[in-house]
Design an enzyme around this catalytic site. Structure first.
Site: not given
Ligand code: 0A1
Ligand code: ZN
Length: 855
Positions: A259-260, A294-295
């Site tokens: 997820a993001m 988390h998100e």
């Molecule tokens: N920041 C998000 C993780 C994430 C990283 C990269 C992505 O695409 C390349 C997508 C999500 C997390 O820690 O959940």
């Molecule tokens: Zn994260």
């Protein structure tokens, strides 16, 4: 200077951005093959940077239609990675950049930038995807408020921040919080929402929505409940309240990661949102709860305070993982959660740290940053924070976090900023501790004990083996929580934390008339590997009596690991009666949490055994490991049969379904018992359980128990008929039969399933469910003829042509290649070399394969 593709970027080369962004206004005219993106960016020079810079904007795969500065058209020519406006062509003061580009989201199979999934538009910008949407200084230390207008006939049009205006075919959004481009998001589609609301502790009324495809709206209740609990928890435990009037979550079927955390508009892989008791396992419910939290937690740790550059990734990820672990412990059971987290850490991070992909929590260089969203940055990063908390104490930890939030809100920070708040609020020098961020590899701690004349001496020695690029290691500050237990099982020295800060440390305890039993590294107080020749008898005492639940579990686990190791190496050994008796006590102890008992009943997995054998100087044979493990399971099941039958019966969960930790624990123990029983009852209990299962946990548990004994064909067909319309359950159907195939059948079955009409290999979840599942079937993947390696490599190359990031993530199945015997090593190396020399290999895969080969 344009970035050169495939060249490494170095932490040491960091320079502040020469230009800052005051504001961004974007207009999207959505079209599957010809989306227009208009941007208006107000730039000013950064007083912290030297003067005279050109303006360099990142941009990849963009069709530039026009560009102007302060209304004057520019004749600049983009190159492969962006465009440059010469310093001489820039106004002296602040200026307005305007551009129009065209992009084609429909053909974007890399799932980075703006892409389409089932007719819906969505974005993924972390880490460097925004440059595939428009020209921009695409780096996290450039933060700006965004205003977005979306034009499309689709009914739901979403972006970050608050909605400000909308009409037929358009909507406008405004995000007042300055943010880096990697947190930008846009969604447009035919979506339906589950709506709810939340009033923050500050009195703000927040509209909550979970957006899904029509038909999925019945599967969002658990995610919504988890979201509200996470919001309340962050207020209560960290004093952090939400800061917009709306919070949107969107579930997408095609997504590279979990997820993001885009500001105000989290985008999720649908597997981490959608759940009903019939379709989701208890493990799925737990993942949803954790990832939703988390998100959400990223809103403060990541979004309001972000990273200066991508080397600092663990600043947001390690901290946010630590926070989600705390949250899950509070929601469920701290003891069980800790055990599960350590098992994951060992399975993924220790494995990474022991092989060619080892890197520090803060890497020093990268070619493709997407390759560094790793267990080291995430899970080891969280362990470092757990250690910091132990070293300064809970109160000072809270004070350090308060200081972090107040001092750095709205900034892009570094690990140095993070350590500094702990030094100030924690009142101690942490320069040695900081080495954990820069030094790769899992430290090994050797333990010796001496007991003479009532005096007990404990000696600890630390050693970290060389890792790629780091031949010499320095001693780390390792907090080692320990206690002493008497032979009668009573605790004689309660937990205290030793600080191993040099190569060795000795401590003595006086007045101990009988030899104490050492309980070391309680709660797994540091991410290290202990080498401690503790007797089976002492371990049995700890398993029965340790006051520290983690070490209680660990005692049983090491007994099992040693026993299996001996069985594999000596082939004559059998599970001993002492071990079986110890397991029986745990299995039948009704005072223990069923989830704990289920974990204790699980034998170490094949990969854990391979790693342990390799550590001990052997060349593990995955097929022999599989066979010995099966034979141990059989012996255990024979010995424990009556107890297993009884436990399976007692662990029924009558009444309406609840996803609570309590009921989940009971189901876990039941499923474990039924799986063990299958080893000796021809699958009778599992068949009965399959027939009457009303949860996915029980249904899948019973089916895989049958697969483990070479049965389950009929149940598999039934499972397919029932679930072929549900894409998430279909992933389970693919994965389970491959992961649980007998070793000699696994490769052929995988090959057959790659021809199945529902094998949509461009979908990352489905690819993982088929090709990833073969990698997870150790004995099948490591088939002696190399057919498993060849099949996986073929598919990685094919996926690389469509989605380099997903291919690179799946390639880590090869990271342990040097562990195995000569023939397997040769076959594995040949596949790695074949991939390395493949024409057109992506930068992502090129870096991974090169590092694995040791180049
Ligand atoms: N920041 C998000 C993780 C994430 C990283 C990269 C992505 O695409 C390349 C997508 C999500 C997390 O820690 O959940
Ligand atoms: Zn994260």
């Amino acid at each position: 200077m344009p970035d050169t593709p495939n060249q490494p970027v170095f932490l040491a080369d960091y320079q502040p951005p020469p230009f800052l962004v005051e504001s961004v206004a974007l207009t999207f005219r959505l079209h599957p093959t010809a989306t227009r993106v208009l941007s208006e960016i107000r730039f000013r020079r950064n007083p912290a940077a030297s003067a005279g810079h050109d303006l360099r904007l990142d941009g990849e795969g963009l069709n530039l239609i026009s560009a102007q500065i302060d209304g004057t058209a520019l004749a600049t020519r983009p190159d492969a990675t962006g465009l440059t406006v010469a310093a001489a062509d820039l106004p002296d003061g602040p200026f307005l950049w305007q551009s129009e580009v065209q992009i084609a989201p429909e053909g974007n199979t890399a799932l980075e930038g703006l892409y389409m999934s089932n007719g819906m538009y969505c974005t993924q910008c972390e880490a460097e995807g925004f440059r595939k949407i428009t020209y921009y200084p695409d780096r996290p230390d450039v933060m700006a408020p965004f205003r977005v207008r979306i034009e499309s006939d689709l009914p739901v049009l979403l972006s970050n921040g608050n909605p400000v205006a909308s009409g037929t075919g358009w909507a406008e959004w405004d995000d007042p919080h300055p943010k880096p481009s990697y947190l930008f998001a846009l969604v447009a589609g035919n979506l339906v929402s589950t709506a709810d609301s939340f009033t923050t502790i500050e009195g703000r009324n927040v509209a909550l929505n979970i957006w899904v495809r029509p038909g999925d709206e019945g599967s969002t209740a658990y995610a919504m409940d988890a979201l509200k609990r996470a919001m309340r928890w962050d207020e209560q435990v960290y004093g952090r309240a939400y800061d917009l009037d709306i919070f949107n979550i969107v579930a997408v079927d095609d997504f590279n990661m979990g997820a993001m955390e885009n500001k105000g508009l989290n985008i999720f892989n649908s597997r981490y949102v959608l759940a009903t008791p019939e379709t989701a396992t208890d493990a799925d419910f737990a993942s949803i709860e954790r990832i939703i939290a988390h998100e959400y937690f990223h809103n403060w740790t990541g979004n309001r305070i972000t990273c200066r550059d991508w080397f600092q990734l663990s600043l947001k990820e390690g901290l946010t993982v630590f926070r989600d672990q705390q949250f899950m412990g509070d929601m469920r059971s701290h003891a069980v959660k800790r055990i599960e987290d350590v098992l994951t850490l060992r399975a993924r991070q220790f494995r990474e740290d022991a092989g060619p992909l080892a890197h520090p929590v803060r890497p020093e260089s990268y070619v493709e940053i997407n390759n560094f969203y790793t267990a080291t940055v995430y899970e080891k990063g969280a362990e470092l924070i757990r250690m910091l908390r132990l070293l300064v104490g809970e109160d000072r930890y809270s004070a350090a976090l308060d200081l972090y939030f107040s001092r750095h809100d709205g900034q892009a920070c570094t690990i140095e900023d993070w350590i500094a708040v702990f030094e100030e609020a924690g009142g101690r020098d942490l320069s040695q501790f900081k080495r954990w961020y820069g030094q790769a590899g899992t430290p090994r701690v050797d333990v010796t004990e001496d007991w003479q004349d009532g005096q007990y001496t404990l000696t600890l020695r630390q050693h970290t083996a060389p890792t790629p690029g780091q031949p010499l290691k320095e001693p780390l500050l390792i907090p080692v929580a320990m206690g002493l237990i008497g032979q009668d099982g009573r605790e004689i020295v309660p937990t205290q934390v030793l600080e191993l800060d040099g190569p060795t440390l000795s401590v003595t305890f006086d007045d101990l008339p009988t030899r104490p039993v050492l309980s070391l590294l309680r709660g797994f107080s540091a991410p290290v590997v202990l080498h401690h020749a503790q007797s089976a008898k002492d371990r049995a005492i700890l398993l029965a009596h340790d006051t520290d639940p983690f070490n209680r579990f660990e005692a049983g686990r090491s007994l099992a690991r040693d026993m299996l190791q001996a069985m594999i190496v000596e082939t004559t050994t059998r599970p001993d009666a002492e071990f079986i008796d110890a397991l029986r006590i745990v299995l039948c102890d009704a005072t223990l949490d069923p989830a704990f008992r289920a974990l204790a009943l699980r034998l170490p997995g094949q990969d854990e055994l391979a790693a342990a054998l390799h550590e001990a100087g052997h060349r593990p044979d995955p097929v022999a490991i599989f066979e010995m493990r099966q034979s141990a399971l059989k012996t255990l099941a024979e010995a424990l049969k009556p107890d297993l039958l009884q436990v399976a019966q007692m662990m029924e969960t009558p009444g309406p379904f609840s996803a609570s930790a309590n009921d989940a624990g009971r189901r876990a123990l039941r499923v474990q018992a039924v799986a063990l029983l299958a080893q000796v009852d021809g699958g009778a209990a599992a068949r009965a359980s399959f027939a009457r299962a009303n949860t996915m946990t029980e249904q899948l548990g019973a089916w895989t128990a049958l697969l483990d004994i070479g049965a389950g064909a009929q149940e598999g067909a039934e499972f397919y008929r029932r679930w072929e319309g549900d894409r998430l359950v279909l992933d389970k159907w693919f994965a389970a039969q491959i992961m649980h195939a007998l070793p000699q059948n696994a490769v052929a079955l995988t090959r057959t399933l790659t021809c199945h009409p529902r094998f949509d290999w461009k979908n990352p979840n489905r690819f993982r469910a088929v090709i990833g599942a073969l990698g997870a079937n150790a004995a099948g993947f490591h088939s002696p003829d190399g057919a498993g390696y060849h099949l996986v490599a073929d598919w990685l190359l094919r996926l690389d042509g469509a989605n380099p990031q997903a291919a690179a993530r799946n390639s880590t199945v090869f990271e342990t290649w040097r562990r195995y015997d000569g023939d397997r090593q040769t076959l594995l190396q040949a596949e790695l070399q074949r991939m390395a020399s493949h024409p057109g290999l992506s930068r992502d895969m090129g870096e991974m394969v090169g590092r694995m080969l040791g180049e």
